[in-house]
Design a protein around this motif. Structure first.
Motif, mmCIF file in Angstrom:
data_model
loop_
_atom_site.group_PDB
_atom_site.id
_atom_site.type_symbol
_atom_site.label_atom_id
_atom_site.label_comp_id
_atom_site.label_asym_id
_atom_site.label_seq_id
_atom_site.Cartn_x
_atom_site.Cartn_y
_atom_site.Cartn_z
ATOM 1 N N HIS A 8 0.817 -1.211 0.000
ATOM 2 C CA HIS A 8 0.000 0.000 0.000
ATOM 3 C C HIS A 8 0.851 1.261 0.000
ATOM 4 C CE1 HIS A 8 -3.980 -1.938 1.576
ATOM 5 N NE2 HIS A 8 -3.411 -2.628 0.611
ATOM 6 N N SER A 9 1.876 1.290 0.854
ATOM 7 C CA SER A 9 2.672 2.518 1.005
ATOM 8 C C SER A 9 3.441 2.852 -0.261
ATOM 9 C CB SER A 9 3.643 2.366 2.182
ATOM 10 O OG SER A 9 4.542 1.285 1.956
ATOM 11 N N SER A 10 3.989 1.854 -0.949
ATOM 12 C CA SER A 10 4.770 2.127 -2.162
ATOM 13 C C SER A 10 3.882 2.702 -3.259
ATOM 14 C CB SER A 10 5.454 0.848 -2.640
ATOM 15 O OG SER A 10 4.489 -0.150 -2.949
ATOM 16 N N ILE A 11 2.683 2.150 -3.395
ATOM 17 C CA ILE A 11 1.773 2.657 -4.419
ATOM 18 C C ILE A 11 1.302 4.060 -4.093
ATOM 19 C CG2 ILE A 11 -0.474 2.295 -5.517
ATOM 20 C CD1 ILE A 11 -0.053 -0.683 -5.213
ATOM 21 N N GLN A 12 0.948 4.298 -2.829
ATOM 22 C CA GLN A 12 0.415 5.606 -2.439
ATOM 23 C C GLN A 12 1.476 6.689 -2.520
ATOM 24 O OE1 GLN A 12 -1.385 5.101 1.393
ATOM 25 N NE2 GLN A 12 -3.030 3.778 0.620
ATOM 26 N N LYS A 13 2.721 6.379 -2.196
ATOM 27 C CA LYS A 13 3.776 7.383 -2.301
ATOM 28 C C LYS A 13 3.998 7.802 -3.748
ATOM 29 C CE LYS A 13 6.410 6.138 1.862
ATOM 30 N NZ LYS A 13 7.695 5.581 2.370
ATOM 31 N N GLU A 14 4.030 6.833 -4.644
ATOM 32 C CA GLU A 14 4.237 7.184 -6.045
ATOM 33 C C GLU A 14 3.020 7.909 -6.608
ATOM 34 O OE1 GLU A 14 5.863 5.190 -10.189
ATOM 35 O OE2 GLU A 14 5.826 4.057 -8.307
ATOM 36 N N LEU A 15 1.824 7.506 -6.169
ATOM 37 C CA LEU A 15 0.629 8.217 -6.596
ATOM 38 C C LEU A 15 0.651 9.664 -6.129
ATOM 39 C CD1 LEU A 15 -2.278 5.655 -6.045
ATOM 40 C CD2 LEU A 15 -1.597 6.698 -8.207
ATOM 41 N N ALA A 16 1.100 9.885 -4.896
ATOM 42 C CA ALA A 16 1.153 11.246 -4.359
ATOM 43 C C ALA A 16 2.101 12.116 -5.167
ATOM 44 C CB ALA A 16 1.574 11.206 -2.892
ATOM 45 N N ARG A 17 3.269 11.575 -5.514
ATOM 46 C CA ARG A 17 4.223 12.358 -6.318
ATOM 47 C C ARG A 17 3.653 12.671 -7.703
ATOM 48 N NH1 ARG A 17 8.020 8.696 -3.931
ATOM 49 N NH2 ARG A 17 7.916 7.383 -5.794
ATOM 50 N N SER A 18 3.083 11.676 -8.337
ATOM 51 C CA SER A 18 2.527 11.884 -9.674
ATOM 52 C C SER A 18 1.326 12.824 -9.632
ATOM 53 C CB SER A 18 2.122 10.541 -10.278
ATOM 54 O OG SER A 18 1.565 10.708 -11.558
ATOM 55 N N PHE A 19 0.468 12.661 -8.633
ATOM 56 C CA PHE A 19 -0.720 13.509 -8.521
ATOM 57 C C PHE A 19 -0.321 14.961 -8.258
ATOM 58 C CE2 PHE A 19 -3.938 15.497 -5.759
ATOM 59 C CZ PHE A 19 -5.035 15.454 -6.606
ATOM 60 N N GLY A 20 0.621 15.193 -7.365
ATOM 61 C CA GLY A 20 1.051 16.563 -7.074
ATOM 62 C C GLY A 20 1.651 17.251 -8.281
ATOM 63 N N ALA A 21 2.506 16.529 -9.017
ATOM 64 C CA ALA A 21 3.125 17.122 -10.204
ATOM 65 C C ALA A 21 2.076 17.423 -11.272
ATOM 66 C CB ALA A 21 4.189 16.184 -10.753
ATOM 67 N N THR A 22 1.106 16.523 -11.430
ATOM 68 C CA THR A 22 0.070 16.730 -12.443
ATOM 69 C C THR A 22 -0.818 17.912 -12.092
ATOM 70 O OG1 THR A 22 0.062 14.334 -12.826
ATOM 71 C CG2 THR A 22 -1.756 15.603 -13.749
ATOM 72 N N VAL A 23 -1.158 18.048 -10.811
ATOM 73 C CA VAL A 23 -1.980 19.181 -10.384
ATOM 74 C C VAL A 23 -1.283 20.502 -10.680
ATOM 75 C CG1 VAL A 23 -2.910 20.372 -8.366
ATOM 76 C CG2 VAL A 23 -3.308 17.937 -8.639
ATOM 77 N N VAL A 24 0.012 20.566 -10.390
ATOM 78 C CA VAL A 24 0.763 21.800 -10.637
ATOM 79 C C VAL A 24 0.775 22.138 -12.126
ATOM 80 C CG1 VAL A 24 3.044 22.874 -10.509
ATOM 81 C CG2 VAL A 24 2.179 21.551 -8.571
#
Length: 370
Positions: free
Chosen positions: A4-20
């Motif tokens: 769970h943690s590995s997927i959520q960390k990568e999702l957070a990085r990708s989601f933050g960059a995409t939002v910006v």
């Protein structure tokens, strides 16, 4: 848990960059559009940044939903390309096992989209409308600086005025030049005052004269007057009750379930539901075949997002025009999208093609019975 943690960390990085990235693109587009409105006189030039900020806040629902969808597709696609998915599959994790960490990560985003759609969207539109109305409803005397020639808001008249009134409603030494087809008129008066009659703004002139010139015939007519009323802008009406549908609160839409209100309500309710369905759809679309181009799944994902969101907007119009019912569209569109996403996900999970879908339930029943 590592899974769970590995997927959520990568999702957070990708989601933050995409939002910006998406927010920057949207801000640039809205800034250009707002500057264009300011040049046309629809927006106060000093309030361009404020209007832009409120507009971006109103579009955060789409930005967040698209960012989440792109983050899911890009993250899982990279895991497929780097053979990480093979490792997870070998450890006993199926494709449906990724739904739990994805939903856990996306739950706050779903809540944010719902709050933005239900409360922030009508509030931001109301603020923008009030700013525009306050600027557009200024009378033309207020738009003109003393001692300067300037066009009116409609662009059909040129004003020159000496203002000496503290409330900016009365001016002296008024000069108005306007063109209506082949007729050009020049009106001068010693004094002018704004009056509102039946929701329309009139410029009441005192002690002046008007010259009319017909450019086709060359005829000139000069008329003197003591009192003369000039309609400032025939297209500008003041109606306090005329509020745009997007500025109505969600509670107001529910209390007054007209067809137009239900159409707007379907759009607001449909946004968080669409974000959830797109998450499930993204999990299915992200499956990558190494023999197919890397951009293939991204093109399919983008097509799915655009089609779905266009249908949400089309559904709003259908409900507003009475072509369909609120419940029918919500169940048909969002229920159908959910069934399609789940079917696609199950096909990917069991590594089947679409032609195997019809007998999949019977296969599961036979497996349980044995």
């Amino acid at each position: 848990m590592l899974f769970h943690s590995s997927i959520q960390k990568e999702l957070a990085r990708s989601f933050g960059a995409t939002v910006v990235v998406l927010a920057t693109i949207v801000m640039t587009i809205i800034l250009i559009r707002t500057l264009g409105q300011a040049s046309k006189g629809s927006v106060n030039p000093s309030e361009v940044m404020l209007v832009m900020g409120l507009t971006v806040i109103g579009h955060l629902t789409t930005i967040l939903a698209l960012s989440l969808f792109i983050a899911v597709v890009s993250t899982l696609s990279r895991m497929y390309a780097d053979s990480e998915m093979v490792i997870w599959f070998s450890s006993g994790k199926g494709l449906t096992s990724f739904a739990k960490p994805l939903l856990k990560f996306a739950s706050p985003i779903f809540l944010s989209i719902a709050l933005l759609a239900f409360f922030v969207w009508p509030w931001s539109n109301k603020q923008i409308q009030e700013l525009k109305n306050r600027y557009e409803q200024r009378n033309d005397i207020e738009r003109v600086a003393p001692g300067q020639f300037q066009e009116s808001s409609g662009g059909k008249r040129v004003f020159f005025i000496d203002k000496d009134s503290p409330n900016n409603q009365t001016g002296r030494n008024v000069f108005v030049s306007s063109v209506d087809g082949a007729i050009e008129s020049v009106t001068t008066a010693q004094q002018g005052q704004i009056e509102i009659q039946k929701g329309e703004r009139f410029l009441s002139l005192k002690s002046g004269q008007q010259m009319l010139l017909n450019h086709q015939t060359g005829e000139v007519r000069v008329t003197g007057f003591q009192d003369y009323q000039l309609l400032i802008d025939p297209t500008s009406k003041i109606a306090a009750y005329d509020v745009h549908i997007r500025t109505v609160s969600t509670l107001g839409l529910i209390k007054d379930p007209t067809a137009i209100h239900l159409g707007e309500l379907s759009w607001r309710v449909g946004l968080p539901i669409a974000a959830f369905n797109l998450l499930i759809l993204g999990l299915a679309v992200a499956s990558v075949n190494p023999r197919i181009g890397k951009s293939y799944h991204l093109a399919v994902a983008l097509f799915c997002f655009i089609s779905y969101y266009n249908m949400v907007n089309v559904g709003q119009n259908w409900i507003g025009t009475g072509k369909t019912e609120f419940t029918t569209l919500m169940i048909g569109l969002h229920g159908g999208a959910f069934c399609l996403a789940m079917a696609w996900l199950l096909l990917r999970h069991f590594n089947l093609s679409w032609r195997h879908l019809w007998y999949l339930p019977f296969r599961r029943i036979a497996k349980v019975s044995t």
